[in-house]
Design an enzyme around this catalytic site. Structure first.
Site, PDB file in Angstrom:
ATOM      1  N   CYS A   1      -6.560   1.602   2.577  1.00  0.00           N
ATOM      2  CA  CYS A   1      -7.452   2.762   2.624  1.00  0.00           C
ATOM      3  C   CYS A   1      -7.427   3.579   1.338  1.00  0.00           C
ATOM      4  O   CYS A   1      -8.318   4.403   1.128  1.00  0.00           O
ATOM      5  CB  CYS A   1      -7.098   3.633   3.819  1.00  0.00           C
ATOM      6  SG  CYS A   1      -7.542   2.909   5.415  1.00  0.00           S
TER       7      CYS A   1
ATOM      8  N   ASN B   1     -12.489  -3.022   1.044  1.00  0.00           N
ATOM      9  CA  ASN B   1     -11.432  -3.054   2.059  1.00  0.00           C
ATOM     10  C   ASN B   1     -11.941  -2.433   3.354  1.00  0.00           C
ATOM     11  O   ASN B   1     -12.282  -1.251   3.382  1.00  0.00           O
ATOM     12  CB  ASN B   1     -10.215  -2.266   1.573  1.00  0.00           C
ATOM     13  CG  ASN B   1      -9.168  -2.096   2.661  1.00  0.00           C
ATOM     14  OD1 ASN B   1      -8.430  -3.019   2.965  1.00  0.00           O
ATOM     15  ND2 ASN B   1      -9.107  -0.908   3.262  1.00  0.00           N
ATOM     16  N   GLU B   2     -12.045  -3.228   4.396  1.00  0.00           N
ATOM     17  CA  GLU B   2     -12.352  -2.741   5.752  1.00  0.00           C
ATOM     18  C   GLU B   2     -13.597  -1.858   5.823  1.00  0.00           C
ATOM     19  O   GLU B   2     -13.602  -0.843   6.528  1.00  0.00           O
ATOM     20  CB  GLU B   2     -11.150  -1.969   6.313  1.00  0.00           C
ATOM     21  CG  GLU B   2      -9.935  -2.820   6.575  1.00  0.00           C
ATOM     22  CD  GLU B   2      -8.847  -2.058   7.325  1.00  0.00           C
ATOM     23  OE1 GLU B   2      -9.093  -0.911   7.731  1.00  0.00           O
ATOM     24  OE2 GLU B   2      -7.748  -2.597   7.486  1.00  0.00           O
TER      25      GLU B   2
ATOM     26  N   GLU C   1       0.853  -1.171   0.000  1.00  0.00           N
ATOM     27  CA  GLU C   1       0.000   0.000   0.000  1.00  0.00           C
ATOM     28  C   GLU C   1       0.896   1.230   0.000  1.00  0.00           C
ATOM     29  O   GLU C   1       1.926   1.258   0.670  1.00  0.00           O
ATOM     30  CB  GLU C   1      -0.919   0.043   1.219  1.00  0.00           C
ATOM     31  CG  GLU C   1      -1.797   1.297   1.245  1.00  0.00           C
ATOM     32  CD  GLU C   1      -2.804   1.332   2.383  1.00  0.00           C
ATOM     33  OE1 GLU C   1      -3.675   2.208   2.376  1.00  0.00           O
ATOM     34  OE2 GLU C   1      -2.713   0.482   3.286  1.00  0.00           O
TER      35      GLU C   1
END
Length: 825
Positions: free
Chosen positions: A247, A379-380, A58
């Site tokens: 993120c 994602n999350e 990331e």
């Protein structure tokens, strides 16, 4: 690709005399604990896939620009903006001399590259690069390029200097006419870490895409990767590469970068922005507070995965934002566009060179498909129901066109709680193939939860542990992760993929700790955690050989500690504090009618007694802890009356406080006043014991009661039982796993001893016929040891052990990870 290569240099020439390498006998004065390991070589454990361990990239901590992406010029296209960081301007990292202006008009290089530099006659601009400056090494070549427009013609003089003088001979480039790319090559005449690249012009000119690359990139590829960082990742022998986030994927606008969307600069990571010629790629704000140029884009990720022999695993946005944004996009047309983009991505990766997107890939230099098999959607996300509704639409479209692709769901940002449970329930009911779990916890949590996956449904979705770490880069953190990894391997039939996170950190641009590989502009170094990951990833084995071990004598007693009050980005008032022993005697009482002399301020913030209340007045301060009482207290009831005055969150009521890094607290109205939880801090690292959704109202007085009995805790809010837990899981420091290498026939005995005592261990190989000599790799250090650029106390040591038999004894050092490779005959 073999997952069982032993790649730590244990060739015959490296073997030391066996007599010198037998484990030293324990002396009477040395602390030793006795253990036993029993192996059943006739039984069959779980098969371990070649892709078991991988890496997650990331762009955080400047992992891409200023990191893995080898470009040495910062802000090469003058696109930096306050949208990226409030301190940025289009000339960030540039120093003009003379007339220089960044322009956004129709004279630009192309419509996706919005800004360019207008440079006046006799003027220059100088770039400072990253960290201390542009790093060059004597004798090495560096490729300069620039796009320039000079209608009447000009001569560009390009220099590379530092304060001591010239780093390479200057180059002159004649430019004339419309936009065109110009190139030159430097050969460094000396080594320097503080270089500055300057471009001067004799006549008015426009500049864009000012670039300087080392000729020597990873595998000498154009638009390539920084060699030392790429080689460290390759040395892990990863089975997969997950990218690009994180993120970055599920935050910001889901619109494209176009005139119709207003050229939005805070967008989710969308793969089509990142391919094609670098000068035509979009720019974007990075969630972590800087700009991302997309010079390192999807093509480069796929190429890198191929180069290191890893399975590519891209993650696309699901149109539900996370990472604190928590918004579901309700736009059917936009959803359909993203679903189509995902189908196009699969064609880009796998389609023939004659297909629309396969042709784009081939045009970038890779006619052969990349062989994509897995793709993550989302994602999350903290809104599991909204996420899963969209996930199902993505999955249906992918399976209809590409039925062999595995579509990965996720379970949110935590290891437990309402979001986690809901996401897993939806995943099971929806029969998803795989669920991506993420969690960052204390070393103690990892030692306590080695059995996490023992009870997972063997017929349900498989687990992709896409992000995990133990909140630190000290050896004690890596030890706890190693202990946990033995549980991952034991459950390899459920846990199919696992990757530590984050992967990279530039030491001068850190947003997140811990990280696997650290670097600056001149060097890179392996964390202790890296050494553990490498040891496991290079010695995985192909199947688990069932084994069991005795445990460490239980030394845990009741929860003991003082009490505390705190806040986080909130002003709050506390009153009527009472601590009562189980026998009814009063341990502490304070109604703040006088002073606060019983309390010790150990955190941030500003505390004062106001109108008979103890008030923390700084609504911006974080972790404002004050404590009172005796660290030896046990079996007590704590009562507090609390009122929120202002701010983002609620209350933090601490108990079992031993010191500033070791305590429990009830976090009421945490996470921007969206949920409450009990957290345990061990040596500063926190783990969540239980969590519930909920918020705290401003101006309302709450009665808070906490009952501590032994290791059981019950919590009450306004007289109603809110929840409870029993913290009785032992933090077992001695863990082991045995696997078999199908190619070599070796048993790989992996032992983690995460304590300050040696572990004298009787090993019973269950009658296996084995050679008497084992190859040994040991990682051992003080628990607080940390690898740095100049000191690497955590380094693998290779040796041999000649005392192997069907039954033998080996003493594993204190605070160690030891792998023995034992050949079966």
């Amino acid at each position: 690709m073999s997952r069982t290569r032993f790649r730590l240099g244990l060739g015959a020439t490296a073997l030391l005399a066996a007599s010198a390498l037998l484990p030293a006998p324990a002396h009477a004065a040395e602390a030793v604990t006795d253990y036993a390991i029993t192996v059943d070589p006739g039984a069959r454990g779980a098969a371990i896939d070649d892709t078991m361990y991988g890496v997650f990239f990331e762009d955080i901590n400047r992992a891409a620009d200023g990191g893995l992406y080898a470009e040495l010029v910062q802000n090469r296209s003058f696109e930096y903006s306050t949208a990226d960081n409030s301190s940025y301007t289009p000339l960030t990292a540039w120093t003009p001399d003379g007339t220089a202006e960044v322009v956004d008009d129709d004279g630009r290089l192309n419509e996706r590259n919005r800004n360019y530099l207008s440079l006046g006659a006799g003027s220059s601009v100088t770039n400072s690069g990253y960290n201390t400056g542009i790093r060059v090494e004597k004798g090495k070549r560096y490729d300069f390029s620039v796009w320039a427009r000079a209608e009447s013609g000009t001569t560009l003089t390009v220099t590379l200097k530092d304060t001591a003088g010239t780093l390479a001979n200057a180059r002159q480039v004649a430019a004339k006419g419309g936009w065109r790319k110009y190139t030159a090559t430097f050969t460094a005449t000396r080594t320097g870490n503080r270089g500055r690249l300057a471009v001067a012009t004799t006549a008015p000119t426009a500049l864009d895409m000012v670039s300087l690359f080392p000729r020597e990139t990873y595998k000498n590829q154009p638009n390539g990767l920084r060699k030392d960082l790429a080689e460290k990742i390759e040395a892990l022998d990863p089975g997969f590469l997950r990218f690009p986030g994180g993120c970055l994927v599920n935050t910001g606008s889901m619109e494209d970068y176009s005139e119709d969307s207003g050229w939005q600069r805070k967008r989710s990571y969308q793969w089509k922005d990142t391919i094609g010629p670098v000068e035509e790629r979009a720019t974007n704000a990075n969630f972590w507070g800087y700009n991302q140029s997309y010079g390192l884009g999807y093509y480069e990720y796929f190429r890198f995965a191929e180069d290191i022999g890893a399975m590519p695993l891209p993650v696309v946005p699901a149109l539900v934002t996370g990472c604190g944004q928590n918004r579901a996009v309700d736009d059917e047309a936009l959803l359909k566009r993203h679903i189509q983009d995902t189908l196009d991505l699969i064609e880009f990766a796998n389609g023939p060179a004659t297909s629309k997107w396969g042709k784009v890939r081939a045009g970038m230099g890779h006619s052969k498909p990349f062989g994509l098999t897995h793709i993550g959607v989302g994602n999350e996300e903290n809104l599991p129901k909204e996420f899963f509704a969209r996930f199902q639409q993505f999955r249906a479209a992918i399976e209809a066109k590409y039925p062999d692709i595995t579509v990965v769901s996720n379970s949110g940002p935590d290891d437990s709680g309402t979001t986690f449970d809901t996401a897993w329930q939806l995943g099971r009911e929806g029969e998803v193939d795989m669920v991506d779990e993420h969690y960052y916890n204390s070393p103690q949590w990892f030692l306590q939860n080695n059995d996490r996956y023992d009870s997972y449904d063997r017929e349900g979705p498989k687990v992709f542990l896409g992000e995990y770490a133990s909140q630190g880069n000290a050896w004690k953190n890596a030890l706890s992760e190693a202990a946990y990894m033995t549980g991952l391997e034991r459950n390899a039939d459920v846990v199919k993929l696992a990757s530590y996170a984050p992967l990279l950190a530039n030491e001068d641009y850190v947003q997140w700790r811990p990280d696997l590989i650290w670097f600056n502009n001149r060097a890179s170094w392996n964390s202790a955690n890296y050494e553990v990951q490498k040891l496991f990833m290079n010695n995985t084995g192909d199947r688990v050989v069932p084994s069991k071990a005795t445990g460490t004598p239980d030394v845990s007693g009741p929860i003991t500690g003082a009490v505390g009050l705190s806040t986080w980005a909130t002003s709050a008032a506390y009153d009527d504090v009472r601590v009562t022993s189980v026998d009814g005697s009063t341990l502490l009482t304070d109604d703040f009618s006088g002073d606060a002399s019983q309390w010790t301020h150990t955190g941030a913030g500003a505390w004062t007694v106001q109108d008979g209340q103890y008030v923390q007045t700084d609504a911006a301060a974080e972790n404002t802890m004050v404590t009172a009482g005796d660290p030896a207290w046990k079996d007590y009831d704590l009562h507090v009356k609390a009122t929120k005055k202002s701010g983002k969150e609620g209350f933090l009521i601490a108990f079992g406080v031993k010191d500033t890094g070791n305590y429990y607290w009830w976090n009421l109205g945490g996470w921007n006043n969206t949920q409450s939880a009990v957290e345990q801090a061990v040596d500063g690292g926190k783990s969540t014991m239980l969590t519930k959704a909920g918020s705290i109202e401003t101006g309302r007085a709450y009665d808070i009661d906490i009952k501590v009995r032994g290791r059981q805790v019950t919590l009450y809010l306004d007289g109603q039982e809110w929840g409870g837990f029993t913290d009785d899981k032992p933090a077992e420091p001695f863990r082991q796993i045995v696997t078999e290498d199908a190619r070599t026939g070796e048993l790989i005995v992996k032992v983690v001893n995460a304590q300050d005592r040696a572990a004298r261990t009787a090993v019973d190989l269950g009658g296996a016929d084995v050679a008497s000599r084992a190859r040994v790799t040991t990682l051992a250090a003080d628990q607080d040891a940390v690898n740095t650029e100049t000191d690497t106390p955590v380094t693998p040591v290779s040796s041999t052990f000649s005392g192997v038999a069907s039954e033998f004894t080996y003493t594993f050092p204190a605070n160690s990870v030891t792998f023995l490779r034992i050949r079966q005959r």
